[in-house]
Design an enzyme around this catalytic site. Structure first.
Site, short mmCIF file in Angstrom:
data_model
loop_
_atom_site.label_atom_id
_atom_site.label_comp_id
_atom_site.label_asym_id
_atom_site.label_seq_id
_atom_site.Cartn_x
_atom_site.Cartn_y
_atom_site.Cartn_z
N VAL A 140 0.85 -1.20 0.00
CA VAL A 140 0.00 0.00 0.00
C VAL A 140 0.88 1.24 0.00
CG1 VAL A 140 -1.84 1.24 1.19
CG2 VAL A 140 -1.77 -1.29 1.28
N LYS A 141 0.68 2.06 -1.04
CA LYS A 141 1.49 3.27 -1.16
C LYS A 141 0.75 4.42 -0.50
CE LYS A 141 4.36 5.02 -4.91
NZ LYS A 141 4.38 5.19 -6.36
#
Ligand code: E4P
Length: 215
Positions: free
Chosen positions: A82-83
């Site tokens: 997850v960025k």
């Protein structure tokens, strides 16, 4: 050193993966929007092509919204990272996600103090944007160097993912300083292979070979 492709283009990802050297993929909202495809469908395709970390970015900017998107993205596949943007709410969310063993890539990092926050929150990756700093006459690679030094001093586990790479020299400098990962656009990956002396040398070898009438 790990090589990631910075792209959401399926043809480019497939081509880069076919060289057998690709370890992962990073995407961002701008790259995804260029493809004109549904984000979820794109991710479903990418995870089938590359068996490695695939960064997918949230677009919420509040803690609860970031977490909600993060859980949805993490459910897609074990390889999804997850960025999260390097803002206060983002760092708070990274800490929560790290405590739950969800991998994160903290993006839009432009200073060593920001990188320190990401590491303390337990981010899996930090992404210093070297090209965008160069664009405003700051030394992007100097930032990467500072982060590597700071993380070494304290044995932080967060991996340094050099991002916003514009040319092969950025990759070489990142490798010289021991960065864990470099994420590169497709055109930079293609340029890594090229050297005019290789082309000239090969042409000469082949023409000499043909002249000698070898069977
Ligand atoms: C990193 O993960 C980003 O997607 C990327 O490297 C940004 O690069 P740009 O500055 O070329 O847009």
């Amino acid at each position: 050193m790990k090589f990631f492709i910075d792209s959401a283009n399926i043809d480019h990802i497939k081509e880069a993966a076919s060289y057998g050297l690709l370890d992962g993929v990073t995407t961002n909202p701008s790259l995804v929007s260029k493809e004109g495809k549904n984000f979820r469908q794109l991710l479903d395709e990418i995870v089938k092509i590359v068996d490695g970390p695939i960064s997918a970015e949230v677009v919420s900017t509040d803690y609860n919204g970031i977490l909600k998107e993060a859980y949805e993205l993490a459910k897609i596949h074990d390889n999804i990272v997850v960025k999260v943007p390097l803002i206060k709410e983002g760092i708070k969310a990274v800490k929560t996600l790290a405590d739950e063993d969800i991998k994160t890539n903290v993006t839009l990092c432009f200073s060593p103090s920001q990188a320190l926050l990401a590491a303390k929150a337990g981010a899996s990756y930090i992404s210093p944007f070297v090209g965008r700093l160069d664009d405003i006459s700051h030394n992007g690679m100097e930032l990467a160097k500072q982060i590597i030094q700071i993380y070494r001093n304290y044995n932080f586990k967060t991996q340094v993912l050099v991002a916003s790479i514009r040319h092969p020299l950025h990759l070489v400098e990142a490798a010289m300083m021991g960065a864990d990962v470099a994420t590169m656009p497709f055109d930079v990956i293609e340029k890594l292979f090229k050297h005019p002396l290789t082309d000239i040398g090969l042409e000469k070898f082949l023409s000499d070979w043909h002249k000698s009438n070898q069977k």
